[in-house]
Enzyme design. Structure first.
Site, PDB file in Angstrom:
ATOM      1  N   ASN A  13      -6.718  -2.439  41.657  1.00 11.21           N
ATOM      2  CA  ASN A  13      -7.224  -3.248  40.535  1.00 11.21           C
ATOM      3  C   ASN A  13      -8.541  -2.638  40.059  1.00 11.21           C
ATOM      4  O   ASN A  13      -9.544  -2.712  40.763  1.00 11.21           O
ATOM      5  CB  ASN A  13      -7.419  -4.687  41.019  1.00 11.21           C
ATOM      6  CG  ASN A  13      -7.892  -5.617  39.915  1.00 11.21           C
ATOM      7  OD1 ASN A  13      -8.318  -5.171  38.848  1.00 11.21           O
ATOM      8  ND2 ASN A  13      -7.819  -6.915  40.174  1.00 11.21           N
TER       9      ASN A  13
ATOM     10  N   HIS B 183      -2.743  -5.962  32.793  1.00 16.18           N
ATOM     11  CA  HIS B 183      -3.825  -5.709  33.744  1.00 16.18           C
ATOM     12  C   HIS B 183      -3.188  -5.556  35.120  1.00 16.18           C
ATOM     13  O   HIS B 183      -2.299  -6.324  35.498  1.00 16.18           O
ATOM     14  CB  HIS B 183      -4.815  -6.875  33.738  1.00 16.18           C
ATOM     15  CG  HIS B 183      -5.733  -6.854  34.915  1.00 16.18           C
ATOM     16  ND1 HIS B 183      -6.470  -5.742  35.239  1.00 16.18           N
ATOM     17  CD2 HIS B 183      -6.011  -7.786  35.867  1.00 16.18           C
ATOM     18  CE1 HIS B 183      -7.164  -5.984  36.339  1.00 16.18           C
ATOM     19  NE2 HIS B 183      -6.903  -7.218  36.731  1.00 16.18           N
TER      20      HIS B 183
ATOM     21  N   CYS C   8     -11.828  -8.872  34.595  1.00 21.05           N
ATOM     22  CA  CYS C   8     -10.557  -8.144  34.458  1.00 21.05           C
ATOM     23  C   CYS C   8      -9.972  -8.246  33.052  1.00 21.05           C
ATOM     24  O   CYS C   8      -9.134  -7.438  32.668  1.00 21.05           O
ATOM     25  CB  CYS C   8      -9.547  -8.644  35.482  1.00 21.05           C
ATOM     26  SG  CYS C   8     -10.085  -8.364  37.181  1.00 21.05           S
TER      27      CYS C   8
END
Ligand code: ACO
Length: 328
Positions: A285, A255, A115
């Site tokens: 996500n 993020h 990520c």
């Protein structure tokens, strides 16, 4: 002596067509829209088509970023692509994108920081530019996380989506006597990792361990706890390095893991919720793709304006985490 830095000359993104709502997931997974929305803020996500690969999403995002920057692909001498879901174990997905763009010079490679992939990739490209090793870099975050989800594990499969985002970086010399924090471009990047936390967020397969691709595994509660602390720490470090404070931040482009992590980080930084760019409700996500996807949205709808200070930050498996401070 002139100081070279990277200007973010353009941004672009791409989402696959297929929209999957929480109610759609609840048809096959024991979950509900109420649970997913309440715990994560996610309402829907996009999934790539069967024949669509990470490189296809990355290519579309790259085309849009190049067009936005007004830069021909032939100018690009570096491609750094953050992904944890490459088309193949090798070659790097970045080289596939390079080929799709018709580029046969310079270098293209992938960066694996899950990520945090985009923050790592932009840091690498910025350092190449500062060192004079590249003049025009394409930095991409692209993922098809839907391919590594375990549909029997409701604690993880509801959290992720597919997509891609990209920025074009251009080398520019800081004008003599200019205040480096007031001038346009990337002010600094800050990367961290700690492999001691591997077991809290990982994929249980790989070419060398199981000879399989594997599935995402996560201790959600523990990851949540570390995310808020680590992100606040690296953001503090990036502001201090530039003699700035949280009051100077115009936009936080984080993020997009979970709305509660975004709220927690904003609260720790004493940032008003209106200054946080949120896409997790629609994208879920998307790992390395989430920051450039959010950045693209906020630039194109006119929220992010020339001269404003933009803070990007991420945390992911490893753990890896990092921040990038840029004057738009
Ligand atoms: N639907 C319905 N119920 C569920 C689901 C689901 N999809 N998933 C779990 N549950 C149940 C659990 O079984 C548990 O039930 P029980 O109490 O009967 O045992 C209950 O919900 C609570 O489960 P927890 O895991 O404790 O829920 P929590 O409040 O911690 O929320 C979540 C889980 C959303 C994953 C949260 O921990 C989180 O957001 N963590 C951050 C992790 C993250 O976002 N990671 C992304 C990658 S890392 C990064 O990008 C930073």
């Amino acid at each position: 002596m002139t100081q070279r830095r990277s200007i973010i000359a353009g941004v672009g993104s791409y989402l696959p067509e297929r929209v999957v709502t929480n109610d759609d997931l609840a048809q096959t997974v024991e979950t509900s829209d109420e649970w997913i929305t309440g715990r994560t803020g996610i309402r829907q996500r996009r999934f790539a088509a069967e024949d669509e690969m990470t490189s296809d999403l990355a290519y579309q995002a790259a085309l849009r970023a190049l067009e936005h920057a007004g830069v021909p692909a032939s100018d690009v001498d570096l491609i750094v692509l953050g992904t944890a879901t490459p088309d193949h174990t090798f070659p790097a997905t970045a080289t596939r994108v390079q080929n799709m763009l018709g580029i046969r010079h310079g270098a293209a490679f992938d960066v694996q920081a899950v990520c945090s992939g985009f923050v790592y990739a932009i840091s690498v490209a910025d350092n190449f530019i500062r060192a004079g090793q590249a003049k025009t870099a394409l930095v991409i975050g692209a993922e098809t996380f839907s391919r590594i989800l375990d549909w029997e594990d409701r604690t993880t499969c509801v959290l992720f989506g597919d997509g891609a985002g990209a920025v074009v970086l251009r080398a520019e010399d800081l004008p003599a006597g200019a205040d480096p924090t007031a001038a346009r471009g990337i002010l600094s990047t800050h990367l961290r990792s700690d492999g001691a936390y591997k077991d809290l967020l990982y994929v249980d397969g790989g070419p060398s361990s199981t000879r399989t691709v594997g599935h995402v595994r996560m201790e959600g509660r523990e990851v949540f706890r570390h995310a808020v602390t680590n992100l606040a720490e690296v953001v503090g470090e990036s502001l201090a390095a530039n003699g700035l404070t949280q009051d100077d931040i115009d936009w936080l482009v984080p993020h997009q893991a979970n709305k509660r992590i975004l709220d927690g980080t904003a609260r720790k930084l004493k940032l008003a919720p209106e200054k946080v760019v949120v896409t997790v409700d629609r994208h879920a996500n998307t790992s390395a793709a989430s920051i450039p996807l959010a950045l693209d949205e906020a630039v194109r709808d006119g929220r992010i304006q020339r001269g404003q200070l933009v803070l990007m930050e991420a945390m992911g498996g490893g753990f890896t985490w990092g921040a990038c401070l840029a004057r738009w």
